[in-house]
Design an enzyme around this catalytic site. Structure first.
Site, PDB file in Angstrom:
ATOM      1  N   LYS A  13       2.074   9.956  50.558  1.00 34.67           N
ATOM      2  CA  LYS A  13       3.258   9.151  50.218  1.00 34.67           C
ATOM      3  C   LYS A  13       3.954   9.698  48.969  1.00 34.67           C
ATOM      4  O   LYS A  13       5.160   9.877  48.957  1.00 34.67           O
ATOM      5  CB  LYS A  13       2.867   7.677  49.958  1.00 34.67           C
ATOM      6  CG  LYS A  13       2.190   6.988  51.114  1.00 34.67           C
ATOM      7  CD  LYS A  13       1.864   5.539  50.787  1.00 34.67           C
ATOM      8  CE  LYS A  13       0.890   5.377  49.650  1.00 34.67           C
ATOM      9  NZ  LYS A  13      -0.466   5.918  49.926  1.00 34.67           N
ATOM     10  N   ARG A  88       2.011  -3.501  48.925  1.00 38.64           N
ATOM     11  CA  ARG A  88       0.685  -3.186  49.438  1.00 38.64           C
ATOM     12  C   ARG A  88       0.028  -4.410  50.057  1.00 38.64           C
ATOM     13  O   ARG A  88      -1.100  -4.308  50.550  1.00 38.64           O
ATOM     14  CB  ARG A  88      -0.182  -2.695  48.295  1.00 38.64           C
ATOM     15  CG  ARG A  88      -0.415  -1.179  48.287  1.00 38.64           C
ATOM     16  CD  ARG A  88      -1.306  -0.861  47.118  1.00 38.64           C
ATOM     17  NE  ARG A  88      -1.957   0.394  47.201  1.00 38.64           N
ATOM     18  CZ  ARG A  88      -1.595   1.479  46.514  1.00 38.64           C
ATOM     19  NH1 ARG A  88      -0.530   1.471  45.764  1.00 38.64           N
ATOM     20  NH2 ARG A  88      -2.304   2.577  46.608  1.00 38.64           N
ATOM     21  N   ARG A 127      -7.437  16.375  45.420  1.00 38.56           N
ATOM     22  CA  ARG A 127      -6.195  16.017  44.706  1.00 38.56           C
ATOM     23  C   ARG A 127      -6.383  16.214  43.204  1.00 38.56           C
ATOM     24  O   ARG A 127      -7.393  15.858  42.638  1.00 38.56           O
ATOM     25  CB  ARG A 127      -5.843  14.560  44.980  1.00 38.56           C
ATOM     26  CG  ARG A 127      -4.681  14.079  44.106  1.00 38.56           C
ATOM     27  CD  ARG A 127      -3.935  12.930  44.700  1.00 38.56           C
ATOM     28  NE  ARG A 127      -4.683  11.698  44.768  1.00 38.56           N
ATOM     29  CZ  ARG A 127      -4.172  10.563  45.241  1.00 38.56           C
ATOM     30  NH1 ARG A 127      -2.931  10.528  45.688  1.00 38.56           N
ATOM     31  NH2 ARG A 127      -4.910   9.485  45.290  1.00 38.56           N
ATOM     32  N   ARG A 160      -8.473  12.172  39.463  1.00 40.82           N
ATOM     33  CA  ARG A 160      -8.357  10.753  39.093  1.00 40.82           C
ATOM     34  C   ARG A 160      -9.702  10.050  39.266  1.00 40.82           C
ATOM     35  O   ARG A 160     -10.420  10.330  40.228  1.00 40.82           O
ATOM     36  CB  ARG A 160      -7.314  10.068  39.982  1.00 40.82           C
ATOM     37  CG  ARG A 160      -5.895  10.254  39.496  1.00 40.82           C
ATOM     38  CD  ARG A 160      -4.857   9.857  40.513  1.00 40.82           C
ATOM     39  NE  ARG A 160      -5.098   8.596  41.197  1.00 40.82           N
ATOM     40  CZ  ARG A 160      -4.269   8.082  42.101  1.00 40.82           C
ATOM     41  NH1 ARG A 160      -3.147   8.711  42.407  1.00 40.82           N
ATOM     42  NH2 ARG A 160      -4.545   6.944  42.690  1.00 40.82           N
ATOM     43  N   ARG A 171     -11.290   2.151  48.691  1.00 37.94           N
ATOM     44  CA  ARG A 171      -9.826   2.040  48.748  1.00 37.94           C
ATOM     45  C   ARG A 171      -9.330   2.063  50.196  1.00 37.94           C
ATOM     46  O   ARG A 171      -8.361   1.380  50.531  1.00 37.94           O
ATOM     47  CB  ARG A 171      -9.176   3.173  47.938  1.00 37.94           C
ATOM     48  CG  ARG A 171      -9.417   3.009  46.448  1.00 37.94           C
ATOM     49  CD  ARG A 171      -8.977   4.225  45.676  1.00 37.94           C
ATOM     50  NE  ARG A 171      -7.543   4.395  45.696  1.00 37.94           N
ATOM     51  CZ  ARG A 171      -6.926   5.542  45.430  1.00 37.94           C
ATOM     52  NH1 ARG A 171      -7.630   6.617  45.145  1.00 37.94           N
ATOM     53  NH2 ARG A 171      -5.622   5.615  45.464  1.00 37.94           N
TER      54      ARG A 171
HETATM   55  P1  ADP Z   1      -0.627   9.252  48.293  1.00 38.93           P
HETATM   56  O1  ADP Z   1       0.559   9.179  47.372  1.00 38.93           O
HETATM   57  O2  ADP Z   1      -0.327   8.742  49.680  1.00 38.93           O
HETATM   58  O3  ADP Z   1      -1.862   8.634  47.709  1.00 38.93           O
HETATM   59  P2  ADP Z   1      -0.531  12.120  47.711  1.00 38.93           P
HETATM   60  O4  ADP Z   1       0.901  12.441  47.964  1.00 38.93           O
HETATM   61  O5  ADP Z   1      -0.971  12.068  46.294  1.00 38.93           O
HETATM   62  O6  ADP Z   1      -0.968  10.789  48.506  1.00 38.93           O
HETATM   63  O7  ADP Z   1      -1.408  13.197  48.518  1.00 38.93           O
HETATM   64  C1  ADP Z   1      -2.833  13.181  48.453  1.00 38.93           C
HETATM   65  C2  ADP Z   1      -3.365  14.610  48.330  1.00 38.93           C
HETATM   66  O8  ADP Z   1      -3.141  15.308  49.545  1.00 38.93           O
HETATM   67  C3  ADP Z   1      -2.680  15.424  47.225  1.00 38.93           C
HETATM   68  O9  ADP Z   1      -3.641  16.276  46.653  1.00 38.93           O
HETATM   69  C4  ADP Z   1      -1.601  16.212  47.994  1.00 38.93           C
HETATM   70  O10 ADP Z   1      -1.284  17.442  47.335  1.00 38.93           O
HETATM   71  C5  ADP Z   1      -2.260  16.429  49.337  1.00 38.93           C
HETATM   72  N1  ADP Z   1      -1.311  16.386  50.470  1.00 38.93           N
HETATM   73  C6  ADP Z   1      -0.207  15.595  50.598  1.00 38.93           C
HETATM   74  N2  ADP Z   1       0.395  15.808  51.799  1.00 38.93           N
HETATM   75  C7  ADP Z   1      -0.371  16.725  52.445  1.00 38.93           C
HETATM   76  C8  ADP Z   1      -0.283  17.372  53.727  1.00 38.93           C
HETATM   77  N3  ADP Z   1       0.704  17.080  54.586  1.00 38.93           N
HETATM   78  N4  ADP Z   1      -1.238  18.271  54.048  1.00 38.93           N
HETATM   79  C9  ADP Z   1      -2.246  18.554  53.184  1.00 38.93           C
HETATM   80  N5  ADP Z   1      -2.386  17.995  51.968  1.00 38.93           N
HETATM   81  C10 ADP Z   1      -1.462  17.094  51.598  1.00 38.93           C
HETATM   82  P1  AMP Z   2      -1.688   4.798  43.877  1.00 39.11           P
HETATM   83  O1  AMP Z   2      -1.317   5.731  42.786  1.00 39.11           O
HETATM   84  O2  AMP Z   2      -0.506   4.292  44.654  1.00 39.11           O
HETATM   85  O3  AMP Z   2      -2.791   5.341  44.769  1.00 39.11           O
HETATM   86  O4  AMP Z   2      -2.295   3.479  43.165  1.00 39.11           O
HETATM   87  C1  AMP Z   2      -3.470   3.560  42.399  1.00 39.11           C
HETATM   88  C2  AMP Z   2      -4.042   2.164  42.195  1.00 39.11           C
HETATM   89  O5  AMP Z   2      -3.106   1.340  41.479  1.00 39.11           O
HETATM   90  C3  AMP Z   2      -4.361   1.378  43.478  1.00 39.11           C
HETATM   91  O6  AMP Z   2      -5.617   1.707  44.032  1.00 39.11           O
HETATM   92  C4  AMP Z   2      -4.305  -0.054  42.962  1.00 39.11           C
HETATM   93  O7  AMP Z   2      -5.467  -0.407  42.241  1.00 39.11           O
HETATM   94  C5  AMP Z   2      -3.149  -0.006  41.956  1.00 39.11           C
HETATM   95  N1  AMP Z   2      -1.843  -0.312  42.604  1.00 39.11           N
HETATM   96  C6  AMP Z   2      -0.779   0.515  42.760  1.00 39.11           C
HETATM   97  N2  AMP Z   2       0.223  -0.111  43.388  1.00 39.11           N
HETATM   98  C7  AMP Z   2      -0.220  -1.370  43.661  1.00 39.11           C
HETATM   99  C8  AMP Z   2       0.333  -2.490  44.331  1.00 39.11           C
HETATM  100  N3  AMP Z   2       1.577  -2.477  44.857  1.00 39.11           N
HETATM  101  N4  AMP Z   2      -0.421  -3.613  44.424  1.00 39.11           N
HETATM  102  C9  AMP Z   2      -1.650  -3.683  43.903  1.00 39.11           C
HETATM  103  N5  AMP Z   2      -2.247  -2.650  43.274  1.00 39.11           N
HETATM  104  C10 AMP Z   2      -1.547  -1.504  43.157  1.00 39.11           C
END
Ligand code: ADP
Ligand code: AMP
Length: 214
Positions: A13, A88, A127, A160, A171
């Protein structure tokens, strides 16, 4: 254009939201980034949020909703925005809809980035996040030019705390129980679009842009 990014943690995302924000010239609003910035700055919100985040749980709705509702009314959101990580839960989606309705606005698209759980675990382990600007990379799929250093700002990259394997599974469980119902919610509103998030990053992006341009 007002867009919501839906999908499991690690579905991509944030990666797509940043690219879409550049493409359309609208802000990328990540609640996770907002919480992490608050944790770094040592604010009261950050301290409260951290206890939930470290356990892989959602931060309570009342700590999130007002924050987002205020943010989307700022001037830079006049042309639209991309919400990443919010809503969420169903109550968060309802709070957003209510606030937007009062402003005479609505969400145009909820983009569901679909990735099976098995792929997610591998993605999260690789990541790396920039402590400074929130930039996101992957050791294998999106490496930086210099290992451990953010391409965008030169900040240090970290794994992270909530990306450690034991927290990732939790999660994912939270996602299925509390966030996945939003797929039906936005389908009922006629806003849901879906993309195969297992493809490479550029292909996922191209697919989203194609859907949004129709
Ligand atoms: P989210 O925001 O949904 O938690 P991220 O955008 O941070 O996910 O992506 C999670 C991990 O996967 C990151 O390390 C990112 O670089 C990698 N990633 C994102 N999209 C892809 C993809 N299409 N193929 C492979 N790796 C990806
Ligand atoms: P993210 O960076 O989107 O993966 O969010 C990291 C963490 O922040 C999540 O696992 C939750 O603990 C918290 N968080 C982020 N956005 C929300 C939301 N809209 N509602 C509740 N918790 C959130």
């Amino acid at each position: 254009m007002k867009i919501i990014m839906l999908g499991a943690p690690g579905a991509g995302k944030g990666t797509q939201a940043k690219m879409l924000a550049d493409q359309y010239g609208i802000p990328h609003i990540s609640t996770g980034d907002i919480f992490r910035a608050n944790i770094k700055a040592g604010t009261e919100l950050g301290t409260k949020a951290k206890t939930y985040m470290d356990q892989g749980l959602l931060v309570p709705d009342e700590l999130v909703c007002d924050l987002v509702v205020d943010r989307v009314q700022q001037e830079d959101c006049a042309k639209g925005y991309i919400l990443d990580g919010f809503p969420r839960t169903i109550p968060q989606a309802e709070a957003l809809d209510q606030a937007l309705e009062a402003l005479g606005q609505k969400i145009d698209y909820a983009v569901n980035v679909e990735v099976p759980d098995a792929n997610i675990v591998k993605r999260m382990g690789g990541r790396r996040a920039c402590v400074n600007c929130g930039g996101t990379y992957h050791v294998e799929y999106l490496p930086t030019k210099v290992e451990g250093i953010c391409d965008r700002c030169g900040g240090e990259l970290i794994l992270r705390d909530d990306d450690k394997p034991e927290t990732v599974q939790k999660r994912l469980n939270v996602y299925h129980a509390q966030t996945q119902p939003l797929i039906d919610y936005y389908t009922a509103k006629g806003a849901l679009v879906e993309v195969d998030g297992t493809q490479d990053i550029q292909k996922v992006f191209d697919d989203i842009v194609e859907i949004l341009s129709k």
